[in-house]
Enzyme design. Sequence first.
Site, mmCIF file in Angstrom:
data_model
loop_
_atom_site.group_PDB
_atom_site.id
_atom_site.type_symbol
_atom_site.label_atom_id
_atom_site.label_comp_id
_atom_site.label_asym_id
_atom_site.label_seq_id
_atom_site.Cartn_x
_atom_site.Cartn_y
_atom_site.Cartn_z
ATOM 1 C CD GLU A 284 -2.712 -1.434 0.281
ATOM 2 O OE1 GLU A 284 -2.979 -0.458 -0.312
ATOM 3 O OE2 GLU A 284 -3.236 -2.558 -0.131
ATOM 4 C CB CYS A 318 -1.638 7.374 2.870
ATOM 5 S SG CYS A 318 -2.843 6.704 3.889
#
Length: 519
Positions: A284, A318
Site C-alpha cells: 500500500e 496517505c
Amino acid sequence: MSFKNEPLTDFSIAANRAAFQEALARLRSSLGRKIPLLIGSQQILPHQWMPRRNPSHPNELVGLIARAESIHTDQVLAQAESAFPAWRRVPLPERAAILQRAARRLRERRFELAAWEVMEVGKNWVEADADVAEAIDYLHYYADQMLQLQDQAPLAQVPGERNLYRREPLGPGVVISPWNFPLAILTGMTAAALITGNCVILKPAEQSSIVAFHLAQILRESGVPPGALQFLSGMGKEIGEALVRSEKIRWIAFTGSREVGLKILHTASELAPTQGFVKRVIAEMGGKNAILIDQDADLDEAVLGVAASAFGYSGQKCSACSRVIALRPILERFLDRLIQTTQSLPIGNGEDPSTVIGPLVDEAAKEKVLRFIEIGKSEGRLAFQGTLPAGLQGFFVPPAIFTDVKPENKIAREEIFGPVLAVMAADSFEEALEIANNVPYALTGGLYSRSPRHIEQAAEEFRVGNLYINRKITGAVVGRQPFGGLRLSGIGYKAGGPDYLLQFLQARTITENTTRHGF
Ligand code: NAD
C-alpha cells in the site's frame, strides 16, 4: 456479522480530558527508556540504539530504540520458521479469542497508547485517540471475517465426488509499517496475518517503534506464542531489506512510500538459490489526492472538508488532500474562505488539547516540505502561508496554499506529505476530472457538488481507490470504508474490507472419487 466500530472518545467530557492529561503526565515520568527487540521468548538488548525525540519538543528523548543487526534477522527468521507448524494448527476460534483479548487490552490502555502517539509522532489528542480506536476495530473485524470465511462452502458438489477447498496460511512473513498511523496500520496488517495462521515479524517504522513495541507486548500477553509474533526494530534499509530478501520469508505486508514499496516488490521477486516459492507482496503506497469543487458546491461544507483533509495531522496522511481543482467561477470565493478557515486552525504541540496542526514527524520531513514550498513559489502563487505561534521548538511548518498551479507542476504531481495544498482552476467539470485523474497515484479523491449528474459522473470516472462525495476524504472507517489505492498507490485488496484476508492465505482443492471400488 457481530462487528461494531469502536466509538471515538468524546473530549468535550471533562473526565475524558482529565484522564488524557493524566496519561500524558504519567508517561512523561517513563520517557527515555530502552526499547528492546523481542526475539523468540527473549528480550534482546543490542549494541546500537536509535534515539527517538518528541517532534513537538526535540530536546525531549522519548525512548532509545534497539537497532537490530543481521545476526538478529537470522535469529527471528529461525524462530518464526520453527514456530509456524504449531501456530498454523491452533484452532481458529482460539486465534480469534487471542485477537479479541488483545482488543480488550488496547481498550484498557487506550489513553496511555494514544499518549505515546502524541509523544512519539506528534499526533494531537483526537487523531491519536482515533488511531487506537481503529486498531481495536482491526482486531475484531479480521477475527470476525476469518470466522465467516471458514464457514463458507465455496464449491459445487455432485454425487460420487467430494470436493474440499482448504484455505491455509502462507508461512512466516514480515509486516513493514509506516509511522503516520502508528498503531492502526501496524495492527491491521499484523492481525490479518495472525488470524490466518501466519507467523509475523514486526518491522515498524523507525519513527514509531515505541508504539509498535507496546502492540507486540499486548499481542504476546494476549496469547500469541513468542515465535509467532516477534518485534525487530531498526533501519528499514538494513533489516527491512534483509528480511525482504530472505528465503525464509514467504510474504511481505508493506505500507509506506511508493519508492520503498516498488523496491520491495523488485527485491522480493528475486529468487534465492534454494527458494522454492514466489513471495507474496502486499504494498500500500502513497497518494496525490484531489478534491473537486463543483460550481454549485455547498462552499460552507467544501471549505471545512478541504481544510480538514489537507491540514489534519499536518497533511501527513496517505489520504490527505494535496490538490484542489475548482471550477473557475467559484474559485476565488472558495479560496478566500479556505484561507480564512485555515488561518483559524490552531497550530501547537501535540500535548495541547486545542492543537489542530501539530509538528511534522522529524527534521527530514520538515526539510522536505520546506523544499517543496520553495518549489511551489517558483511554480505558482503562494496565496497563503500561516505563521507559527511564538515559542514552538519542534518540527513545525505552517500550512501553505498555492494557487495558479498548473497540473504539470511538481507540487501538483508529487507526494509532499505536509501541509501544502495546490489549488488549480478548471473550465469544465470534464476538465476537472481529467486533471484529477492525470497523476500516477489513485488513492483517495473527493467531490463537492449538488449536481446528481456530476456525482454520478464522478462515481464512474474519478478512478481512485476511495472516493468521497460531499465529505472530507480522510478518516476511513474499518468495515465501512475499506481502504486502499489503485495504480501506483497500491496493489493489495482493501484494508478493513471483506477481501483483505485472502492475501494471507493460499488455497488447496482436494477432490475424492467417493464411488466405492472394492475397498
Ligand atoms: P517509508 O516508505 O519511508 O517507510 C515505510 C517502512 O518501510 C518503514 O518501516 C521503513 O523502515 C521501511 N523501509 C524503508 N526502506 C526499506 C527497504 N529498503 N526495505 C524494506 N523496508 C524499508 O514510508 P513512511 O515515511 O514511513 O510513511 C509515509 C508513506 O506511507 C507515504 O508515502 C504515505 O502515503 C504512505 N502511506 C500509505 C498508506 C496506504 O494505505 N496506502 C497508509 C499510510 C501511509
